[in-house]
Design a protein around this motif. Structure first.
Motif, PDB file in Angstrom:
ATOM      1  N   ASN A  26       0.758  -1.151  -0.032  1.00  0.00           N
ATOM      2  CA  ASN A  26       0.076   0.217   0.082  1.00  0.00           C
ATOM      3  C   ASN A  26       0.963   1.342  -0.075  1.00  0.00           C
ATOM      4  O   ASN A  26       0.129   2.219  -0.480  1.00  0.00           O
ATOM      5  CB  ASN A  26      -1.044   0.138   1.292  1.00  0.00           C
ATOM      6  N   GLU A  27       1.987   1.273   0.371  1.00  0.00           N
ATOM      7  CA  GLU A  27       2.959   2.542   0.461  1.00  0.00           C
ATOM      8  C   GLU A  27       4.184   2.597  -0.009  1.00  0.00           C
ATOM      9  O   GLU A  27       4.333   3.328  -1.136  1.00  0.00           O
ATOM     10  CB  GLU A  27       3.054   2.707   2.146  1.00  0.00           C
ATOM     11  N   ILE A  28       4.940   1.355   0.189  1.00  0.00           N
ATOM     12  CA  ILE A  28       6.258   1.375  -0.307  1.00  0.00           C
ATOM     13  C   ILE A  28       6.324   1.079  -2.001  1.00  0.00           C
ATOM     14  O   ILE A  28       6.876   1.636  -2.637  1.00  0.00           O
ATOM     15  CB  ILE A  28       7.345   0.189   0.425  1.00  0.00           C
ATOM     16  N   LEU A  29       5.686  -0.001  -2.235  1.00  0.00           N
ATOM     17  CA  LEU A  29       5.563  -0.328  -3.664  1.00  0.00           C
ATOM     18  C   LEU A  29       5.251   0.838  -4.774  1.00  0.00           C
ATOM     19  O   LEU A  29       5.834   1.324  -5.601  1.00  0.00           O
ATOM     20  CB  LEU A  29       4.798  -1.484  -3.941  1.00  0.00           C
ATOM     21  N   PRO A  30       3.898   1.369  -4.113  1.00  0.00           N
ATOM     22  CA  PRO A  30       3.483   2.305  -5.180  1.00  0.00           C
ATOM     23  C   PRO A  30       4.500   3.772  -5.089  1.00  0.00           C
ATOM     24  O   PRO A  30       4.474   4.344  -6.306  1.00  0.00           O
ATOM     25  CB  PRO A  30       2.081   2.913  -4.304  1.00  0.00           C
ATOM     26  N   TYR A  31       5.174   4.003  -4.067  1.00  0.00           N
ATOM     27  CA  TYR A  31       6.201   5.116  -4.102  1.00  0.00           C
ATOM     28  C   TYR A  31       7.268   4.979  -4.848  1.00  0.00           C
ATOM     29  O   TYR A  31       7.774   5.444  -5.976  1.00  0.00           O
ATOM     30  CB  TYR A  31       6.613   5.497  -2.691  1.00  0.00           C
ATOM     31  N   ILE A  32       7.745   3.511  -4.830  1.00  0.00           N
ATOM     32  CA  ILE A  32       8.931   3.154  -5.658  1.00  0.00           C
ATOM     33  C   ILE A  32       8.552   3.329  -7.341  1.00  0.00           C
ATOM     34  O   ILE A  32       9.225   3.474  -8.002  1.00  0.00           O
ATOM     35  CB  ILE A  32       9.364   1.742  -5.358  1.00  0.00           C
ATOM     36  N   LEU A  33       7.277   2.605  -7.471  1.00  0.00           N
ATOM     37  CA  LEU A  33       6.655   2.798  -8.896  1.00  0.00           C
ATOM     38  C   LEU A  33       6.498   4.333  -9.384  1.00  0.00           C
ATOM     39  O   LEU A  33       6.956   4.410 -10.594  1.00  0.00           O
ATOM     40  CB  LEU A  33       5.613   2.009  -9.095  1.00  0.00           C
ATOM     41  N   ASN A  34       6.057   4.942  -8.770  1.00  0.00           N
ATOM     42  CA  ASN A  34       5.831   6.480  -9.008  1.00  0.00           C
ATOM     43  C   ASN A  34       7.283   6.996  -9.344  1.00  0.00           C
ATOM     44  O   ASN A  34       7.386   7.910 -10.074  1.00  0.00           O
ATOM     45  CB  ASN A  34       5.012   7.203  -7.845  1.00  0.00           C
ATOM     46  N   GLU A  35       8.167   6.838  -8.247  1.00  0.00           N
ATOM     47  CA  GLU A  35       9.454   7.468  -8.689  1.00  0.00           C
ATOM     48  C   GLU A  35      10.017   6.798  -9.741  1.00  0.00           C
ATOM     49  O   GLU A  35      10.928   7.488 -10.222  1.00  0.00           O
ATOM     50  CB  GLU A  35      10.449   7.131  -7.185  1.00  0.00           C
ATOM     51  N   SER A  36      10.051   5.773 -10.022  1.00  0.00           N
ATOM     52  CA  SER A  36      10.558   4.891 -11.038  1.00  0.00           C
ATOM     53  C   SER A  36      10.197   5.630 -12.503  1.00  0.00           C
ATOM     54  O   SER A  36      10.717   5.654 -13.606  1.00  0.00           O
ATOM     55  CB  SER A  36      10.559   3.603 -11.360  1.00  0.00           C
ATOM     56  N   GLN A  37       9.040   6.023 -12.548  1.00  0.00           N
ATOM     57  CA  GLN A  37       8.155   6.648 -13.764  1.00  0.00           C
ATOM     58  C   GLN A  37       9.040   8.113 -13.890  1.00  0.00           C
ATOM     59  O   GLN A  37       8.987   8.596 -15.333  1.00  0.00           O
ATOM     60  CB  GLN A  37       6.869   6.750 -13.581  1.00  0.00           C
ATOM     61  N   SER A  38       9.554   8.538 -13.052  1.00  0.00           N
ATOM     62  CA  SER A  38      10.321  10.041 -13.128  1.00  0.00           C
ATOM     63  C   SER A  38      11.571   9.853 -13.447  1.00  0.00           C
ATOM     64  O   SER A  38      12.227  10.995 -13.787  1.00  0.00           O
ATOM     65  CB  SER A  38      10.049  10.889 -11.783  1.00  0.00           C
ATOM     66  N   LEU A  39      12.426   8.742 -13.504  1.00  0.00           N
ATOM     67  CA  LEU A  39      13.392   8.565 -13.916  1.00  0.00           C
ATOM     68  C   LEU A  39      13.666   8.708 -15.409  1.00  0.00           C
ATOM     69  O   LEU A  39      13.085   8.408 -16.251  1.00  0.00           O
ATOM     70  CB  LEU A  39      14.312   7.168 -13.512  1.00  0.00           C
TER      71      LEU A  39
END
Length: 94
Positions: free
Chosen positions: A81-94
């Protein structure tokens, strides 16, 4: 031409307070979850000394974001609910 994947670090506090709260129970679950989910970037799990808010449970840090209140009983829920969505969201900005 192949595209190299960037490695990002997910730090897990290994300090004494987190140790007492069960970080060594959380660690293998977190390792499994990182492997189990298809994350489009490479995420390396690293141990760290105290990450700060010791009174807020086991702490994880990804980039500059802290994930708090982690326990062996809730790591799977927190990850999904928290960690995976954050990582995925951040990976899109790379």
């Amino acid at each position: 031409m192949s595209v190299e994947t960037e490695t990002s670090c997910l730090y897990i506090c290994m300090g004494s307070a987190c140790h007492q709260l069960g970080v060594y129970e959380v660690l293998p679950i977190l390792q499994r979850l990182l492997l189990q989910h298809h994350i489009p970037i490479s995420v390396e799990l690293k141990g760290a000394f105290c990450l700060g808010p010791c009174s807020e449970g086991i702490v994880l840090k990804y980039r500059e974001h802290l994930f708090r209140l982690i326990r062996p009983q809730n790591i799977e829920e927190k990850f999904i609910n928290e960690i995976l969505p954050y990582i995925l969201n951040e990976s899109q900005s790379l």
